[in-house]
Design a protein around this motif. Structure first.
Motif, PDB file in Angstrom:
ATOM      1  N   PHE A   1      20.242  48.183 -24.282  1.00 18.00           N
ATOM      2  CA  PHE A   1      20.718  49.861 -24.450  1.00 18.00           C
ATOM      3  C   PHE A   1      19.551  50.547 -25.278  1.00 18.00           C
ATOM      4  CE2 PHE A   1      23.034  52.499 -27.233  1.00 18.00           C
ATOM      5  CZ  PHE A   1      23.688  53.476 -26.114  1.00 18.00           C
ATOM      6  N   PHE A   2      19.178  50.174 -26.277  1.00 17.14           N
ATOM      7  CA  PHE A   2      18.204  50.812 -27.003  1.00 17.14           C
ATOM      8  C   PHE A   2      17.145  51.133 -26.417  1.00 17.14           C
ATOM      9  CE2 PHE A   2      21.289  49.441 -30.758  1.00 17.14           C
ATOM     10  CZ  PHE A   2      21.339  50.440 -31.147  1.00 17.14           C
ATOM     11  N   PHE A   3      16.729  50.016 -25.446  1.00 15.93           N
ATOM     12  CA  PHE A   3      15.451  50.113 -24.921  1.00 15.93           C
ATOM     13  C   PHE A   3      15.793  51.347 -23.660  1.00 15.93           C
ATOM     14  CE2 PHE A   3      12.346  49.335 -21.371  1.00 15.93           C
ATOM     15  CZ  PHE A   3      11.240  49.356 -21.952  1.00 15.93           C
ATOM     16  N   PHE A   4      16.785  51.266 -23.128  1.00 14.99           N
ATOM     17  CA  PHE A   4      17.237  52.559 -21.986  1.00 14.99           C
ATOM     18  C   PHE A   4      16.981  53.885 -22.918  1.00 14.99           C
ATOM     19  CE2 PHE A   4      20.028  55.516 -20.214  1.00 14.99           C
ATOM     20  CZ  PHE A   4      19.444  55.508 -18.908  1.00 14.99           C
TER      21      PHE A   4
ATOM     22  N   GLU B   1       2.040  46.162 -27.436  1.00 15.00           N
ATOM     23  CA  GLU B   1       2.853  47.757 -27.373  1.00 15.00           C
ATOM     24  C   GLU B   1       4.354  47.537 -27.126  1.00 15.00           C
ATOM     25  OE1 GLU B   1       2.357  51.418 -25.039  1.00 15.00           O
ATOM     26  OE2 GLU B   1       0.371  50.979 -26.048  1.00 15.00           O
ATOM     27  N   TYR B   2       4.605  46.543 -25.873  1.00 14.72           N
ATOM     28  CA  TYR B   2       6.034  46.558 -25.532  1.00 14.72           C
ATOM     29  C   TYR B   2       6.771  45.666 -26.291  1.00 14.72           C
ATOM     30  CZ  TYR B   2       5.955  49.832 -21.558  1.00 14.72           C
ATOM     31  OH  TYR B   2       5.976  50.923 -20.783  1.00 14.72           O
TER      32      TYR B   2
ATOM     33  N   ASP C   1      11.039  49.704 -17.649  1.00 14.62           N
ATOM     34  CA  ASP C   1      10.519  50.851 -18.018  1.00 14.62           C
ATOM     35  C   ASP C   1       9.888  51.889 -17.033  1.00 14.62           C
ATOM     36  OD1 ASP C   1      10.042  52.706 -19.960  1.00 14.62           O
ATOM     37  OD2 ASP C   1       8.081  52.134 -20.218  1.00 14.62           O
ATOM     38  N   ARG C   2       9.360  51.073 -16.137  1.00 15.23           N
ATOM     39  CA  ARG C   2       8.676  51.881 -14.871  1.00 15.23           C
ATOM     40  C   ARG C   2       9.799  52.397 -13.879  1.00 15.23           C
ATOM     41  NH1 ARG C   2       3.566  48.801 -12.836  1.00 15.23           N
ATOM     42  NH2 ARG C   2       3.214  50.388 -11.622  1.00 15.23           N
ATOM     43  N   LYS C   3      10.950  51.448 -13.954  1.00 18.22           N
ATOM     44  CA  LYS C   3      11.972  51.710 -12.970  1.00 18.22           C
ATOM     45  C   LYS C   3      12.572  52.884 -13.374  1.00 18.22           C
ATOM     46  CE  LYS C   3      12.340  49.522  -8.988  1.00 18.22           C
ATOM     47  NZ  LYS C   3      12.375  49.910  -7.656  1.00 18.22           N
TER      48      LYS C   3
ATOM     49  N   PHE D   1      14.903  54.574 -25.491  1.00 19.07           N
ATOM     50  CA  PHE D   1      13.509  54.751 -25.619  1.00 19.07           C
ATOM     51  C   PHE D   1      13.075  55.388 -24.214  1.00 19.07           C
ATOM     52  CE2 PHE D   1      11.540  52.808 -29.422  1.00 19.07           C
ATOM     53  CZ  PHE D   1      12.462  52.765 -30.206  1.00 19.07           C
ATOM     54  N   SER D   2      13.421  54.438 -23.046  1.00 22.84           N
ATOM     55  CA  SER D   2      12.689  55.007 -21.934  1.00 22.84           C
ATOM     56  C   SER D   2      13.090  56.343 -21.392  1.00 22.84           C
ATOM     57  CB  SER D   2      13.268  53.768 -20.669  1.00 22.84           C
ATOM     58  OG  SER D   2      12.233  52.910 -20.583  1.00 22.84           O
ATOM     59  N   TRP D   3      14.405  56.607 -21.673  1.00 25.74           N
ATOM     60  CA  TRP D   3      15.029  57.992 -21.372  1.00 25.74           C
ATOM     61  C   TRP D   3      13.940  58.771 -22.161  1.00 25.74           C
ATOM     62  CZ3 TRP D   3      20.707  58.971 -23.170  1.00 25.74           C
ATOM     63  CH2 TRP D   3      21.345  59.894 -22.490  1.00 25.74           C
ATOM     64  N   VAL D   4      14.100  58.821 -23.376  1.00 31.13           N
ATOM     65  CA  VAL D   4      13.259  59.575 -24.195  1.00 31.13           C
ATOM     66  C   VAL D   4      11.676  59.953 -23.636  1.00 31.13           C
ATOM     67  CG1 VAL D   4      12.254  60.143 -26.457  1.00 31.13           C
ATOM     68  CG2 VAL D   4      14.516  59.579 -26.345  1.00 31.13           C
ATOM     69  N   LYS D   5      11.071  58.608 -23.304  1.00 30.78           N
ATOM     70  CA  LYS D   5       9.790  58.816 -22.833  1.00 30.78           C
ATOM     71  C   LYS D   5       9.862  59.561 -21.422  1.00 30.78           C
ATOM     72  CE  LYS D   5       6.309  55.952 -20.977  1.00 30.78           C
ATOM     73  NZ  LYS D   5       5.860  54.353 -20.599  1.00 30.78           N
ATOM     74  N   ALA D   6      10.794  59.247 -20.462  1.00 31.17           N
ATOM     75  CA  ALA D   6      10.844  60.214 -19.356  1.00 31.17           C
ATOM     76  C   ALA D   6      11.134  61.760 -19.551  1.00 31.17           C
ATOM     77  CB  ALA D   6      11.976  59.657 -18.413  1.00 31.17           C
TER      78      ALA D   6
END
Lengths: 205, 348
Positions: free
Chosen positions: B298-301, B255-256, B42-44, B303-308
């Motif tokens: 893929f779905f986590f990506f 949370e994660y 997520d951080r990366k 989630f991360s994408w949206v967060k960023a």
């Protein structure tokens, strides 16, 4: 054997937390003990094979009703000394209610033991229909045999809900609502202008 | 697994007990490792989208960053505010963490690889995810501090609101699958569209429900753009404000783990779980777990994408979206899906 251990574990925690609901001094603690009681009751339901009821108990009571309880109790500033003041006055009424509940329980169990009621087996386990899961059996009963009663219950709830909304709804005229579709439909051209004023001259808006 | 232990000379009861404990450890330990790696990922991803490097010091490519953080919080002192309700203050993070692990009991990792293969698997997940709110609400109240309390109130309202539409979305899936059993739902998706695409998400009638589920999942796990419970510009750090060291870390892990669970649910309910995306024999040579893992990542990506990229919602907008957009839309869709299924004789 694990079944027996699980039963006594759930039952003991259930009774203990039910006692603590009325014994604890802090109402927030009471609600939390109540939640634990619900949870253990759900465990008992699973043990007798009524997994659908167990899940409903957790989803509806623990997941929704108890959250609202907790919400209200946390926000209220309750004075307990005052609440407890009426204890002796209400004591006879409480005893009467307890006796009535006990009588009903004994009556119900007696009627159940006497047979003729096709609710389940006499040893307490739910009657399972061969080859059908809990959900299918309940669905078959609710939407087949008792369809009109079920729909009537739904209508009553709907009327109650509309009533509650009508009673508490108030029209606010002092706030400005947000019209999201209007905001999204707005284009940059309508919102901004690009001007190049001469040096020393202002811009006419 | 139970049979193995019976062969080792245990009674059936004990064999079942030991096998279940082993199953729990087999799920929980890799899950914790996965959570540590997913925090790093997520951080990366977040850093890459902001044109930064992200964690890159501890271990090769910074891979051990999460473990270093874990060690750090483990060595810190747990501070309990003097005005806090001590017992509840300490129990709250444990509740969040435990509940986040509990839901994984019914997730099918492969054909038959599920800890509890129960009839009401999906309802169980709904029940457990509705428990998640208690950790936050109790933390907010027990901290005896303003901002955590505001945050707890927000969290309670937010999670209840989005659970309603998630319920309706799940009903659409269950109507089509005809079962609440998680494995049954995965198997029902085999060759669902045109006989070769595995997954309800490829179905034009269910695709909008998947989009709703993805967004509701972000709101349910309080991920950005719906992270109003810990909106740092308004509420300091939300319900975690008074927490430190391990109790704070338990919130983070929980949370994660919840985010991973939402990604897994996306994969299991709408994209065929452990089935390959296309119903083609050579693809089945790959282990089902690998397909599930790829889908989760893929779905986590996403989630991360949206967060960023997506800015935070305002609270009234969040409530409006949940109650005035998602709820009517998903209710209408239940009507449409059941109507379509009745008309095509699906239940006959």
């Amino acid at each position: 054997m694990i079944h027996t251990i699980a039963f006594y574990l759930f039952a003991a925690i259930l009774i203990a937390s039910a006692v603590l609901v009325i014994m604890s001094r802090n109402p927030v603690h009471s609600v939390l003990w109540l939640i634990l009681a619900f949870f253990n009751a759900a465990g008992l339901m699973v043990l007798v094979g009524a997994e659908f009821i167990a899940m409903l108990l957790v989803i509806v009571y623990v997941g929704a009703v108890a959250v609202l309880f907790l919400f209200v109790v946390m926000m209220l500033d309750i004075d307990f000394a005052e609440l407890r003041g009426g204890f002796m006055k209400n004591f006879p009424l409480g005893i009467a209610l307890a006796v009535a509940l006990l009588a009903e329980l004994v009556l119900g169990l007696g009627a159940y033991r006497a047979g003729k009621l096709e609710l389940g087996q006499a040893d307490g386990t739910a009657a399972t229909l061969a080859g059908r899961s809990n959900i299918e059996s309940i669905g078959g009963l609710l939407y087949g045999e008792y369809l009109f009663l079920f729909e009537a219950a739904g209508l009553v709830l709907l009327v109650a809900m509309i009533g509650a909304i009508v009673l508490t709804h108030r029209q606010r005229t002092d706030t400005r609502g947000q019209n999201i579709s209007k905001q999204i439909a707005r284009r940059p051209e309508e919102a901004t202008i690009n001007v190049k004023p001469e040096i020393g001259k202002g811009v006419q808006l | 697994m139970t049979e193995t232990f019976i062969n080792w000379g245990m009674t059936a009861d004990w064999a079942w007990f030991v096998a279940t404990i082993c199953g729990i450890l087999l799920i929980a330990l890799p899950l914790m490792l996965g959570v540590a790696m997913i925090i790093y990922a997520d951080r990366k991803i977040w850093a890459a989208m902001a044109l930064r490097r992200g964690p890159n010091v501890v271990g090769p490519f910074g891979l051990l960053q999460s473990f270093a953080d874990g060690l750090k919080v483990f060595l810190q002192e747990t501070i309990i505010p003097s005005a806090a309700n001590k017992g509840l203050f300490l129990i709250a993070p444990i509740i969040t963490f435990t509940v986040a692990l509990m839901a994984w009991a019914v997730i099918p990792f492969n054909s038959g690889a599920v800890l509890a293969d129960i009839n009401v698997g999906l309802l169980y997940i709904l029940a457990i995810s509705s428990l998640g709110v208690y950790g936050v609400v109790i933390a907010g109240w027990a901290s005896n501090s303003k901002y955590p309390f505001f945050s707890a109130m927000r969290a309670a309202a937010q999670m209840i609101s989005y659970e309603v539409s998630i319920g309706f979305i799940i009903i659409c899936v269950v109507l089509w699958a005809g079962t609440f059993n998680m494995n049954g739902i995965v198997i029902a998706q085999k060759g669902h569209v045109f006989g070769f695409l595995n997954g309800f998400g490829f179905n034009p009638l269910l695709f909008p429900m998947w989009v709703l589920f993805l967004i509701s999942g972000m709101a349910e796990t309080a991920r950005a753009p719906f992270d109003l419970t810990e909106a740092e510009s308004e509420l300091v750090a939300g319900y975690q404000t008074e927490y430190s060291s391990m109790s704070f870390a338990l919130y983070w892990l929980g949370e994660y783990a919840n985010v991973l669970l939402m990604c897994t649910l996306n994969a299991v309910l709408f994209f065929g779980g452990w089935l390959p995306p296309v119903d083609w024999a050579p693809l089945y040579w790959v282990n089902g777990f690998v397909w599930l893992l790829l889908k989760i990542l893929f779905f986590f990506f996403i989630f991360s994408w949206v967060k960023a990229t997506v800015p935070r919602y305002r609270y009234d907008q969040l409530m409006r979206l949940g109650w005035k957009v998602f709820l009517p839309f998903s209710l209408l869709w239940v009507f449409l899906v059941s109507g379509y299924l009745m008309a095509t004789g699906h239940f006959a």
